[in-house]
Scaffold this motif. Sequence first.
Motif, PDB file in Angstrom:
ATOM      1  N   GLY A 162       0.784  -1.221   0.000  1.00 26.91           N
ATOM      2  CA  GLY A 162       0.000   0.000   0.000  1.00 26.91           C
ATOM      3  C   GLY A 162       0.819   1.276   0.000  1.00 26.91           C
ATOM      4  N   CYS A 163       2.127   1.170   0.164  1.00 29.75           N
ATOM      5  CA  CYS A 163       3.003   2.345   0.173  1.00 29.75           C
ATOM      6  C   CYS A 163       3.973   2.283  -0.991  1.00 29.75           C
ATOM      7  N   ASP A 164       4.157   3.407  -1.661  1.00 27.88           N
ATOM      8  CA  ASP A 164       5.179   3.471  -2.696  1.00 27.88           C
ATOM      9  C   ASP A 164       6.540   3.552  -2.032  1.00 27.88           C
ATOM     10  N   ARG A 165       7.509   2.917  -2.643  1.00 25.05           N
ATOM     11  CA  ARG A 165       8.899   2.960  -2.189  1.00 25.05           C
ATOM     12  C   ARG A 165       9.695   3.728  -3.229  1.00 25.05           C
ATOM     13  N   PHE A 166      10.821   4.306  -2.795  1.00 25.73           N
ATOM     14  CA  PHE A 166      11.661   5.096  -3.680  1.00 25.73           C
ATOM     15  C   PHE A 166      13.091   4.588  -3.629  1.00 25.73           C
ATOM     16  N   ASP A 167      13.739   4.642  -4.777  1.00 32.91           N
ATOM     17  CA  ASP A 167      15.100   4.129  -4.921  1.00 32.91           C
ATOM     18  C   ASP A 167      15.922   5.167  -5.669  1.00 32.91           C
ATOM     19  N   GLY A 168      17.041   5.569  -5.081  1.00 33.13           N
ATOM     20  CA  GLY A 168      17.932   6.539  -5.707  1.00 33.13           C
ATOM     21  C   GLY A 168      18.722   5.964  -6.862  1.00 33.13           C
ATOM     22  N   ASN A 169      18.734   4.651  -6.998  1.00 31.61           N
ATOM     23  CA  ASN A 169      19.421   4.000  -8.107  1.00 31.61           C
ATOM     24  C   ASN A 169      18.435   3.843  -9.251  1.00 31.61           C
ATOM     25  N   ALA A 170      18.521   4.728 -10.235  1.00 28.10           N
ATOM     26  CA  ALA A 170      17.575   4.717 -11.355  1.00 28.10           C
ATOM     27  C   ALA A 170      17.992   3.760 -12.467  1.00 28.10           C
ATOM     28  N   GLU A 171      19.135   3.098 -12.308  1.00 24.24           N
ATOM     29  CA  GLU A 171      19.549   2.105 -13.299  1.00 24.24           C
ATOM     30  C   GLU A 171      18.619   0.895 -13.208  1.00 24.24           C
ATOM     31  N   PRO A 172      18.336   0.240 -14.324  1.00 23.66           N
ATOM     32  CA  PRO A 172      17.467  -0.939 -14.269  1.00 23.66           C
ATOM     33  C   PRO A 172      18.052  -2.016 -13.350  1.00 23.66           C
ATOM     34  N   HIS A 173      17.253  -2.464 -12.409  1.00 24.70           N
ATOM     35  CA  HIS A 173      17.654  -3.545 -11.510  1.00 24.70           C
ATOM     36  C   HIS A 173      16.406  -4.127 -10.859  1.00 24.70           C
ATOM     37  N   TYR A 174      16.578  -5.250 -10.182  1.00 26.74           N
ATOM     38  CA  TYR A 174      15.460  -5.964  -9.581  1.00 26.74           C
ATOM     39  C   TYR A 174      15.480  -5.835  -8.068  1.00 26.74           C
ATOM     40  N   HIS A 175      14.300  -6.043  -7.483  1.00 24.21           N
ATOM     41  CA  HIS A 175      14.144  -5.928  -6.035  1.00 24.21           C
ATOM     42  C   HIS A 175      13.603  -7.217  -5.446  1.00 24.21           C
ATOM     43  N   PHE A 176      13.902  -7.406  -4.166  1.00 25.54           N
ATOM     44  CA  PHE A 176      13.411  -8.529  -3.375  1.00 25.54           C
ATOM     45  C   PHE A 176      12.719  -7.961  -2.154  1.00 25.54           C
ATOM     46  N   VAL A 177      11.523  -8.476  -1.825  1.00 31.18           N
ATOM     47  CA  VAL A 177      10.770  -8.042  -0.649  1.00 31.18           C
ATOM     48  C   VAL A 177      10.584  -9.239   0.268  1.00 31.18           C
ATOM     49  N   CYS A 178      10.974  -9.070   1.529  1.00 35.44           N
ATOM     50  CA  CYS A 178      10.805 -10.128   2.512  1.00 35.44           C
ATOM     51  C   CYS A 178       9.341 -10.185   2.965  1.00 35.44           C
ATOM     52  N   LYS A 179       8.758 -11.347   2.887  1.00 33.61           N
ATOM     53  CA  LYS A 179       7.354 -11.532   3.265  1.00 33.61           C
ATOM     54  C   LYS A 179       7.132 -11.461   4.771  1.00 33.61           C
ATOM     55  N   ARG A 180       8.189 -11.582   5.566  1.00 38.41           N
ATOM     56  CA  ARG A 180       8.042 -11.540   7.021  1.00 38.41           C
ATOM     57  C   ARG A 180       8.314 -10.126   7.557  1.00 38.41           C
ATOM     58  N   CYS A 181       9.463  -9.533   7.234  1.00 37.91           N
ATOM     59  CA  CYS A 181       9.837  -8.236   7.827  1.00 37.91           C
ATOM     60  C   CYS A 181       9.591  -7.051   6.892  1.00 37.91           C
ATOM     61  N   SER A 182       9.244  -7.306   5.632  1.00 37.89           N
ATOM     62  CA  SER A 182       8.930  -6.285   4.619  1.00 37.89           C
ATOM     63  C   SER A 182      10.130  -5.459   4.170  1.00 37.89           C
ATOM     64  N   LYS A 183      11.340  -5.845   4.525  1.00 37.04           N
ATOM     65  CA  LYS A 183      12.511  -5.130   4.021  1.00 37.04           C
ATOM     66  C   LYS A 183      12.627  -5.342   2.519  1.00 37.04           C
ATOM     67  N   VAL A 184      13.155  -4.313   1.851  1.00 36.36           N
ATOM     68  CA  VAL A 184      13.350  -4.377   0.405  1.00 36.36           C
ATOM     69  C   VAL A 184      14.841  -4.363   0.130  1.00 36.36           C
ATOM     70  N   TYR A 185      15.274  -5.262  -0.728  1.00 34.15           N
ATOM     71  CA  TYR A 185      16.689  -5.384  -1.082  1.00 34.15           C
ATOM     72  C   TYR A 185      16.858  -5.241  -2.587  1.00 34.15           C
ATOM     73  N   ASP A 186      18.007  -4.720  -3.005  1.00 35.75           N
ATOM     74  CA  ASP A 186      18.394  -4.796  -4.407  1.00 35.75           C
ATOM     75  C   ASP A 186      18.944  -6.190  -4.646  1.00 35.75           C
ATOM     76  N   LEU A 187      18.580  -6.793  -5.765  1.00 36.91           N
ATOM     77  CA  LEU A 187      19.131  -8.090  -6.126  1.00 36.91           C
ATOM     78  C   LEU A 187      20.307  -7.872  -7.071  1.00 36.91           C
ATOM     79  N   ASP A 188      21.408  -8.490  -6.754  1.00 36.05           N
ATOM     80  CA  ASP A 188      22.605  -8.387  -7.579  1.00 36.05           C
ATOM     81  C   ASP A 188      22.565  -9.489  -8.628  1.00 36.05           C
ATOM     82  N   MET A 189      22.019  -9.146  -9.781  1.00 35.20           N
ATOM     83  CA  MET A 189      21.944 -10.118 -10.874  1.00 35.20           C
ATOM     84  C   MET A 189      22.082  -9.385 -12.190  1.00 35.20           C
ATOM     85  N   LYS A 190      22.483 -10.100 -13.203  1.00 39.55           N
ATOM     86  CA  LYS A 190      22.621  -9.477 -14.516  1.00 39.55           C
ATOM     87  C   LYS A 190      21.256  -8.995 -14.976  1.00 39.55           C
TER      88      LYS A 190
END
Length: 131
Positions: A66-94
């Motif tokens: 329900g909340c928008d999140r913001f990321d200062g890294n505008a380069e194309p990349h993927y995110h991971f969201v933890c279903k338990r603690c709701s933390k958002v991580y950048d995924l290091d992948m090609k």
Amino acid sequence: MKTLKYSRQREAIMNYLAHTKEHPTADNIYMNIRETYPNISLGTVYRNLNLLVEQGEIIKFSCGDGCDRFDGNAEPHYHFVCKRCSKVYDLDMKIDSLDHINLIANAGFDGEVLGHSTIFYGYCPDCKTLS
């Protein structure tokens, strides 16, 4: 693209986002920026965030909470969201590792798919040990 008039508040928002990996909400950004600019309004933060998104300087995305999140890294990349603690991580992948999705989507669509947004869900390293 139109150049924006300089704003100390906008610069503070950009600086905050450039130095955090937290993927904060607008409210989190507002609370942080208020420490430096106590008279800044939440509306000013929202307006500046939307301008920065429109200019391609930052990314705005939703994690389904329900909340928008913001990321200062505008380069194309993927995110991971933890279903338990709701933390958002950048995924290091090609980034090109999922580009074939655009081809698959275009194959069954009369329009033109130009890109995609993907968020992965699961348990972060801390929460995984609690499972």
